[in-house]
Design a protein around this motif. Structure first.
Motif, PDB file in Angstrom:
ATOM      1  N   UNK A   1      20.820  60.238 110.217  1.00 57.68           N
ATOM      2  CA  UNK A   1      21.139  59.637 111.521  1.00 57.68           C
ATOM      3  C   UNK A   1      22.290  60.359 112.200  1.00 57.68           C
ATOM      4  N   UNK A   2      23.323  60.670 111.419  1.00 62.31           N
ATOM      5  CA  UNK A   2      24.478  61.367 111.988  1.00 62.31           C
ATOM      6  C   UNK A   2      24.077  62.767 112.435  1.00 62.31           C
ATOM      7  N   UNK A   3      23.332  63.476 111.610  1.00 65.11           N
ATOM      8  CA  UNK A   3      22.910  64.834 111.964  1.00 65.11           C
ATOM      9  C   UNK A   3      22.068  64.836 113.235  1.00 65.11           C
ATOM     10  N   UNK A   4      21.163  63.872 113.347  1.00 62.33           N
ATOM     11  CA  UNK A   4      20.294  63.817 114.523  1.00 62.33           C
ATOM     12  C   UNK A   4      21.106  63.547 115.789  1.00 62.33           C
ATOM     13  N   UNK A   5      22.132  62.722 115.709  1.00 61.75           N
ATOM     14  CA  UNK A   5      22.929  62.369 116.889  1.00 61.75           C
ATOM     15  C   UNK A   5      23.916  63.465 117.268  1.00 61.75           C
ATOM     16  N   UNK A   6      24.165  64.419 116.351  1.00 63.40           N
ATOM     17  CA  UNK A   6      25.156  65.471 116.598  1.00 63.40           C
ATOM     18  C   UNK A   6      24.536  66.860 116.539  1.00 63.40           C
ATOM     19  N   UNK A   7      23.269  66.936 116.897  1.00 65.25           N
ATOM     20  CA  UNK A   7      22.580  68.226 116.980  1.00 65.25           C
ATOM     21  C   UNK A   7      22.658  69.009 115.675  1.00 65.25           C
ATOM     22  N   UNK A   8      22.589  68.303 114.556  1.00 60.84           N
ATOM     23  CA  UNK A   8      22.550  68.972 113.260  1.00 60.84           C
ATOM     24  C   UNK A   8      23.902  69.338 112.696  1.00 60.84           C
ATOM     25  N   UNK A   9      24.995  68.847 113.283  1.00 64.24           N
ATOM     26  CA  UNK A   9      26.351  69.174 112.831  1.00 64.24           C
ATOM     27  C   UNK A   9      26.947  67.959 112.139  1.00 64.24           C
ATOM     28  N   UNK A  10      27.710  68.229 111.082  1.00 67.43           N
ATOM     29  CA  UNK A  10      28.244  67.157 110.232  1.00 67.43           C
ATOM     30  C   UNK A  10      29.630  67.556 109.740  1.00 67.43           C
ATOM     31  N   UNK A  11      30.549  66.606 109.760  1.00 66.26           N
ATOM     32  CA  UNK A  11      31.872  66.867 109.189  1.00 66.26           C
ATOM     33  C   UNK A  11      31.913  66.387 107.744  1.00 66.26           C
TER      34      UNK A  11
ATOM     35  N   UNK B   1      30.408  76.080 109.514  1.00 64.78           N
ATOM     36  CA  UNK B   1      30.837  76.654 110.795  1.00 64.78           C
ATOM     37  C   UNK B   1      32.351  76.813 110.812  1.00 64.78           C
ATOM     38  N   UNK B   2      33.071  75.730 110.492  1.00 63.74           N
ATOM     39  CA  UNK B   2      34.521  75.736 110.330  1.00 63.74           C
ATOM     40  C   UNK B   2      34.813  75.050 109.005  1.00 63.74           C
ATOM     41  N   UNK B   3      36.014  75.194 108.468  1.00 61.20           N
ATOM     42  CA  UNK B   3      36.338  74.464 107.240  1.00 61.20           C
ATOM     43  C   UNK B   3      36.069  72.968 107.392  1.00 61.20           C
ATOM     44  N   UNK B   4      35.217  72.453 106.517  1.00 56.34           N
ATOM     45  CA  UNK B   4      34.902  71.030 106.563  1.00 56.34           C
ATOM     46  C   UNK B   4      33.908  70.635 107.627  1.00 56.34           C
ATOM     47  N   UNK B   5      33.287  71.614 108.294  1.00 55.70           N
ATOM     48  CA  UNK B   5      32.297  71.327 109.339  1.00 55.70           C
ATOM     49  C   UNK B   5      31.034  72.135 109.024  1.00 55.70           C
ATOM     50  N   UNK B   6      29.886  71.443 109.014  1.00 51.58           N
ATOM     51  CA  UNK B   6      28.651  72.064 108.563  1.00 51.58           C
ATOM     52  C   UNK B   6      27.532  71.875 109.595  1.00 51.58           C
ATOM     53  N   UNK B   7      26.541  72.773 109.540  1.00 56.01           N
ATOM     54  CA  UNK B   7      25.335  72.652 110.342  1.00 56.01           C
ATOM     55  C   UNK B   7      24.149  72.716 109.388  1.00 56.01           C
ATOM     56  N   UNK B   8      23.064  72.044 109.748  1.00 51.81           N
ATOM     57  CA  UNK B   8      21.967  71.871 108.792  1.00 51.81           C
ATOM     58  C   UNK B   8      20.951  73.015 108.815  1.00 51.81           C
TER      59      UNK B   8
ATOM     60  N   UNK C   1      25.813  73.162 119.186  1.00 50.82           N
ATOM     61  CA  UNK C   1      26.300  72.994 117.816  1.00 50.82           C
ATOM     62  C   UNK C   1      27.728  73.494 117.664  1.00 50.82           C
ATOM     63  N   UNK C   2      28.073  74.597 118.340  1.00 46.89           N
ATOM     64  CA  UNK C   2      29.459  75.069 118.301  1.00 46.89           C
ATOM     65  C   UNK C   2      30.392  74.083 118.982  1.00 46.89           C
ATOM     66  N   UNK C   3      29.886  73.451 120.073  1.00 47.15           N
ATOM     67  CA  UNK C   3      30.692  72.455 120.764  1.00 47.15           C
ATOM     68  C   UNK C   3      30.962  71.251 119.856  1.00 47.15           C
ATOM     69  N   UNK C   4      29.912  70.764 119.200  1.00 51.85           N
ATOM     70  CA  UNK C   4      30.090  69.650 118.263  1.00 51.85           C
ATOM     71  C   UNK C   4      31.040  70.037 117.127  1.00 51.85           C
ATOM     72  N   UNK C   5      30.891  71.243 116.614  1.00 51.09           N
ATOM     73  CA  UNK C   5      31.738  71.687 115.505  1.00 51.09           C
ATOM     74  C   UNK C   5      33.208  71.729 115.921  1.00 51.09           C
ATOM     75  N   UNK C   6      33.482  72.221 117.127  1.00 52.01           N
ATOM     76  CA  UNK C   6      34.869  72.297 117.599  1.00 52.01           C
ATOM     77  C   UNK C   6      35.471  70.913 117.768  1.00 52.01           C
ATOM     78  N   UNK C   7      34.678  69.977 118.325  1.00 50.99           N
ATOM     79  CA  UNK C   7      35.166  68.606 118.516  1.00 50.99           C
ATOM     80  C   UNK C   7      35.436  67.933 117.167  1.00 50.99           C
TER      81      UNK C   7
END
Length: 339
Positions: free
Chosen positions: A8-18, A44-51, A60-66
């Motif tokens: 659910x979290x991945x779907x709402x955040x374009x495949x990005x997860x902290x 993508x960043x320390x502690x930030x992942x994409x599926x 996805x980069x925008x979500x990762x930065x946020x």
């Protein structure tokens, strides 16, 4: 454990997860390392992942930065992009960028992602991310949007203030109004509530005029920065003229040499107004008059505007001398060639 619990979290955040979200979903650090080894996740960043392990999209980069700076929101041109704005000027500060992918773990190869955090925080952004800090953070951002972003008018004013010149700043705000995303009145209210900001005074004057439907700032700027400094003749202003379409007023009338219409509109007003302008210009030409229309973008480059008006007047018989307004005057080169 697989990624099912975090679906659910991945779907709402374009495949990005902290990492924090992964732990809340029931995963642990061992699960995350295993998913990375199995290439079901990429960092993508320390502690930030994409599926996935392919190129990360801009979203996805925008979500990762946020998420990396959470609580945070997109800011500046990144916020405008998330709000769906596009440049109608071709060279505006918020173009309709292509969504080029960037390989996870690598610095952004295109424009950086801009984010904003609360003024009390001190953060070190990763490569490809630009961070700004703002007081009243929570009231200025929309954390419920996907991805979270600065409010539209706030982001527009930030981008306008960062433009290289006043003409570009006005183009940014005009683009947004043209697209119906905001209004001059809303922008004026937001700017009036802001503290110090580059070009605040001139933008306030412009937005005040546009919102009130007046022309005082526009006409005054033409007189002070275009006509007088460049030695143009003193025009007659607001000259009443009776035409077949009714009574109209000429903004700047150089009598035998030509007319200058000052069009201070921020946005196009539809085919009706454009046809009326065209018909008025044709009527003027039928009377042997020449009309030159100048908008905000022209008057904000006063030397270039002075040169254009001067060339028109000289072609119509004006024997005066167009002059340079100073050492850096943009009309100086043409004046030297014409001497």
């Amino acid at each position: 454990m697989d990624l099912t619990s975090a679906h659910t979290v991945l779907r709402s955040q374009d495949g990005v997860l902290s990492r924090a979200q992964a732990l809340d979903s029931g995963l642990d650090d061992n699960d995350l390392e295993r998913l990375l080894r199995r290439r079901e996740l990429a960092r993508i960043h320390p502690g930030i992942y994409v599926d996935h392990t392919g190129p990360a999209t801009w979203s996805q980069r925008a979500w990762a930065a946020v998420l990396f700076h959470w609580p945070a929101a997109l800011a500046g041109p990144s916020a405008l992009r998330a709000h769906g704005l596009r440049s109608t000027a071709g060279e505006g500060a918020f173009a309709s960028w292509p969504d080029r992918g960037v390989q996870p773990g690598r610095a952004a190869a295109v424009e950086p992602v801009h984010v904003v955090v609360d003024a009390s925080r001190r953060v070190t952004p990763p490569a490809g991310v630009v961070v700004s800090r703002r007081a009243d953070f929570e009231s200025r951002v929309q954390l419920h949007l996907s991805p979270p972003r600065l409010r539209l008018d706030e982001a527009l004013l930030d981008v306008a203030a960062a433009c290289s010149d006043e003409a570009a700043a006005v183009a940014v705000l005009a683009d947004a109004c043209q697209q119906g995303a905001t209004t001059a009145a809303r922008l004026h209210a937001s700017l009036a509530a802001r503290g110090r900001l580059p070009r605040r005074r001139v933008l306030l004057a412009i937005l005040d005029d546009v919102a009130a439907g007046t022309m005082s700032a526009f006409e005054g700027r033409y007189l002070r920065e275009v006509e007088r400094p460049h030695g143009l003749p003193t025009a007659h202003r607001q000259v009443r003229v009776v035409t077949r379409g009714g009574v109209t007023y000429r903004d700047v009338d150089y009598r035998d040499f030509g007319l200058v219409e000052l069009d201070g509109r921020f946005v196009h007003t539809g085919p009706g107004r454009e046809w009326a302008d065209l018909e008025r210009d044709v009527d003027a030409m039928a009377r042997g008059e020449v009309t030159l229309r100048l908008g905000w973008s022209h008057v904000l480059e006063p030397c270039r505007a002075g040169l254009v008006v001067g060339r028109l007047l000289r072609s119509r018989g004006w024997d005066g001398q167009l002059r340079s307004c100073g050492r850096d005057c943009g009309a100086a080169q043409w004046l030297r060639r014409a001497a």
